[in-house]
Design a protein around this motif. Structure first.
Motif, short mmCIF file in Angstrom:
data_model
loop_
_atom_site.label_atom_id
_atom_site.label_comp_id
_atom_site.label_asym_id
_atom_site.label_seq_id
_atom_site.Cartn_x
_atom_site.Cartn_y
_atom_site.Cartn_z
N CYS A 108 0.83 -1.20 0.00
CA CYS A 108 0.00 0.00 0.00
C CYS A 108 0.87 1.25 0.00
CB CYS A 108 -0.94 0.01 1.20
SG CYS A 108 -2.32 -1.14 1.04
N ALA A 109 1.97 1.22 0.73
CA ALA A 109 2.88 2.37 0.76
C ALA A 109 3.52 2.59 -0.61
CB ALA A 109 3.95 2.16 1.82
N LEU A 110 3.77 1.51 -1.35
CA LEU A 110 4.34 1.64 -2.69
C LEU A 110 3.32 2.16 -3.70
CD1 LEU A 110 6.50 -1.61 -3.04
CD2 LEU A 110 7.30 0.72 -2.64
N PHE A 112 0.32 3.88 -3.13
CA PHE A 112 -0.39 5.12 -2.85
C PHE A 112 0.56 6.13 -2.22
CE2 PHE A 112 -3.41 1.63 -2.44
CZ PHE A 112 -4.31 1.98 -3.45
N SER A 113 0.39 7.38 -2.61
CA SER A 113 1.22 8.42 -2.00
C SER A 113 0.40 9.19 -0.98
CB SER A 113 1.76 9.37 -3.07
OG SER A 113 0.69 9.97 -3.77
N PRO A 114 0.91 9.30 0.23
CA PRO A 114 0.15 10.01 1.28
C PRO A 114 0.14 11.51 1.01
CG PRO A 114 2.30 9.38 2.10
CD PRO A 114 2.16 8.78 0.73
N LYS A 115 -0.94 12.13 1.42
CA LYS A 115 -1.08 13.58 1.27
C LYS A 115 -1.37 14.16 2.64
CE LYS A 115 -2.64 13.30 -3.41
NZ LYS A 115 -3.46 12.32 -4.00
N GLU A 116 -0.89 15.36 2.87
CA GLU A 116 -1.13 16.03 4.13
C GLU A 116 -2.56 16.53 4.18
OE1 GLU A 116 1.68 18.98 5.26
OE2 GLU A 116 3.37 17.85 4.47
#
Length: 118
Positions: A108-110, A112-116
């Motif tokens: 999932c970390a690969l 999807f990119s997290p957003k603030e």
């Protein structure tokens, strides 16, 4: 009839969690810990196994099942290894599930990119 018991028991656990969220000042993390400890206590008292036999995944899928798995692993390991089993038993019993969660979290970390939050 088995599906009815799965729904009723699993639904009761979810209802209990929702009532705790709505009507107490407990945080989600504290409710999570409460459910894990409740599963451990139920397993230690011998109540969880008959519940698991009756409700199957309705009792094992909620986080209460994780606490019961840890306790069952500890109890079995203590019988075989003595006091060292308190440390090794829970990890051996839950290793498959924990490993799978770590693997899924990695993918999932690969993907999807997290957003603030704004």
């Amino acid at each position: 009839m088995a599906l009815v018991w799965v729904f009723l028991v699993g639904g009761f656990f979810c209802l209990l969690g929702q009532v705790l969220v709505d009507h107490t000042k407990l945080t989600s993390a504290r409710i999570l810990v409460l459910f894990v400890v409740a599963g451990a206590v139920l397993e230690g008292l011998g109540i969880y196994e008959p519940l698991r036999d009756l409700a199957q995944c309705g009792a094992t899928v909620p986080i209460i099942g994780f606490g019961a798995t840890l306790t069952k692993g500890a109890l079995e390991a203590v019988e075989q290894q003595g006091l060292l089993g308190v440390c090794t038993g829970p990890l051996q019993a839950a290793a498959g599930g924990i490993g799978f969660v770590i693997l899924i979290a990695f993918f999932c970390a690969l993907l999807f990119s997290p957003k603030e939050k704004k």
